[in-house]
Each structure stands twice: as structure tokens, then as C-alpha cells.
Design a protein around this motif. Structure first.
Motif, PDB file in Angstrom:
ATOM      1  N   ILE A  13       0.874  -1.171   0.000  1.00 53.77           N
ATOM      2  CA  ILE A  13       0.000   0.000   0.000  1.00 53.77           C
ATOM      3  C   ILE A  13       0.908   1.217   0.000  1.00 53.77           C
ATOM      4  O   ILE A  13       1.859   1.283   0.778  1.00 53.77           O
ATOM      5  N   GLU A  15       0.935   5.217   0.625  1.00 51.82           N
ATOM      6  CA  GLU A  15       0.149   6.289   1.234  1.00 51.82           C
ATOM      7  C   GLU A  15       0.917   7.596   1.069  1.00 51.82           C
ATOM      8  O   GLU A  15       2.002   7.752   1.635  1.00 51.82           O
ATOM      9  N   ARG A  80      -4.869   3.329  -8.303  1.00 52.55           N
ATOM     10  CA  ARG A  80      -5.438   4.297  -7.368  1.00 52.55           C
ATOM     11  C   ARG A  80      -6.801   4.760  -7.860  1.00 52.55           C
ATOM     12  O   ARG A  80      -7.151   4.576  -9.024  1.00 52.55           O
ATOM     13  N   LEU A 108      -9.484   1.414  -1.658  1.00 58.46           N
ATOM     14  CA  LEU A 108      -8.834   2.562  -2.281  1.00 58.46           C
ATOM     15  C   LEU A 108      -9.927   3.577  -2.567  1.00 58.46           C
ATOM     16  O   LEU A 108     -10.984   3.219  -3.089  1.00 58.46           O
ATOM     17  N   ASN A 112      -9.102   8.502   0.870  1.00 57.88           N
ATOM     18  CA  ASN A 112      -7.891   8.040   1.565  1.00 57.88           C
ATOM     19  C   ASN A 112      -6.634   8.178   0.707  1.00 57.88           C
ATOM     20  O   ASN A 112      -5.526   8.062   1.220  1.00 57.88           O
ATOM     21  N   LYS A 113      -6.784   8.391  -0.581  1.00 62.20           N
ATOM     22  CA  LYS A 113      -5.693   8.657  -1.521  1.00 62.20           C
ATOM     23  C   LYS A 113      -4.627   7.561  -1.554  1.00 62.20           C
ATOM     24  O   LYS A 113      -3.527   7.756  -2.051  1.00 62.20           O
ATOM     25  N   ARG A 114      -4.948   6.387  -1.060  1.00 63.16           N
ATOM     26  CA  ARG A 114      -4.001   5.276  -1.075  1.00 63.16           C
ATOM     27  C   ARG A 114      -3.896   4.677  -2.468  1.00 63.16           C
ATOM     28  O   ARG A 114      -4.827   4.769  -3.267  1.00 63.16           O
ATOM     29  N   GLN A 115      -2.752   4.034  -2.719  1.00 65.39           N
ATOM     30  CA  GLN A 115      -2.517   3.294  -3.944  1.00 65.39           C
ATOM     31  C   GLN A 115      -2.128   1.873  -3.557  1.00 65.39           C
ATOM     32  O   GLN A 115      -1.726   1.628  -2.421  1.00 65.39           O
TER      33      GLN A 115
END
Length: 188
Positions: A13, A15, A80, A108, A112-115
Motif C-alpha cells: 500500500i 500512502e 489508485r 482505495l 484516503n488517496k491510497r494506492q
């Protein structure tokens, strides 16, 4: 950028550090030097390759895309969401891997802008949990439809816990509806 381990060490992940104020926000979504330092070489001895193709899709709530992979021209994917939210899944298809047949699922979202880094040798798919979602991903090889395979999203051998909206079956493409069982799918 923070790189977070998952239950499958080669799947990460990402972040981002987000700088925001009343005007909006700024974040780096990819930086080659940090990515290579964090990803390095996976458990199969494969170094991260450069990205050669970017894709962008939009899907409505309840759509499930996957679980896809290419048998040749294998793709690593950095994925993303820029609008909405999805439940994103990676399944280890590498027979010599200690995590062969295991899966990782991550939310995703634009919030939360996670990839998620999905290395080569993994089947990948996502399910849209929001009203709609726009999904962007970078690939380490070009799309090669002749070698694409699809694993059945609900194969009991995998036991993926999809967060289905109202418990309703997802909307699938014809290709995904006729996906192979994990047992019958080609492996790496």
C-alpha cells in the motif's frame, strides 16, 4: 510517500503525504527513486520494471472488474482511485511463492488517496462500493489481450470477502462471468 506492508510482502500500500489547506491539496502520486527503493526486488527475484502504459476507467456501483492477469507481457500495476471508492484485490498466481493462492483486499478511495502496488504474477480486480468510481493505474507492460486470463471472482478456493453492496451479486462483463476457477487458471 509511505510504503505499507500487506499480508503478502510483495504487495504494498502506498500512502502519500498530502499537503492541504482551504485552497485544496497537493501530493506526489509517483516518484521513481522512492518506488524502486521501497519495492526493489520481489520474492521471485524480479526487479520493479518501468511503467509503460497508464489506464483510466470509470465504473458504476456494483461493478466488479477482474480478476485479470496476462500470461505473457505480464504487468505490474500501481492502482489508485481519483473519484469514489473501490475494494481492490490482488491474488498471488506464482506457484513458487510462499503466498501462492492467497489474496489481499484494500479499500482505495479518493478520500484516503491510497494506492496499491500489484506486482507481476498476480491476478487483479476491483469492486466499486461508491455510487461510481474512477480508477487509474500504471502498468509495467502493454495490454496484450491474446494472453489475458480471468479468474472467477467468487471462486470458493480463494474465499475473497468482497464487500457487496446490499449483498447483491456484482455486475460482470461476459469475460469475467465466464472466468476460470483458480484450480484451472494458468499459473506462473
Amino acid at each position: 510517500m509511505k510504503f505499507i506492508d500487506t499480508s503478502i510482502p510483495d504487495v504494498k500500500i502506498l500512502e502519500p503525504t498530502v499537503f492541504g489547506d482551504e485552497r485544496g491539496f497537493f501530493m506526489e502520486t509517483f516518484r521513481a527513486d522512492e518506488f524502486i527503493a521501497a519495492i526493489g526486488i520481489n520474492s521471485c527475484g524480479v526487479a520493479a520494471k518501468p511503467f509503460v502504459q497508464d489506464n483510466h476507467s470509470k465504473s458504476a456501483q456494483g461493478i466488479l472488474r477482474g480478476l485479470h492477469y496476462q500470461q505473457t507481457q505480464t504487468q505490474g500495476k500501481l492502482v489508485r482511485v481519483v473519484s469514489g471508492a473501490v475494494f481492490d484485490v490482488a491474488v498471488d498466481m506464482r506457484q513458487q511463492s510462499p503466498t501462492f493462492g492467497q489474496w489481499v483486499g484494500v479499500e482505495l478511495s479518493a478520500a484516503n488517496k491510497r494506492q496499491l502496488w500489484v506486482p507481476e504474477g498476480f491476478a487483479h480486480g476491483f469492486y466499486v462500493t461508491s455510487e461510481s468510481a474512477e480508477f487509474i493505474y500504471k502498468c509495467t507492460d502493454l495490454y496484450h489481450p491474446q494472453s489475458e486470463a480471468s479468474v472467477k471472482w467468487d471462486d470458493p478456493a480463494l474465499g475473497i470477502q468482497w464487500p457487496l453492496v446490499n449483498g447483491e451479486a456484482p455486475a460482470l462483463s461476459a469475460k469475467d462471468a465466464s472466468g476460470l476457477s483458480f484450480a484451472d487458471a494458468p499459473k506462473f
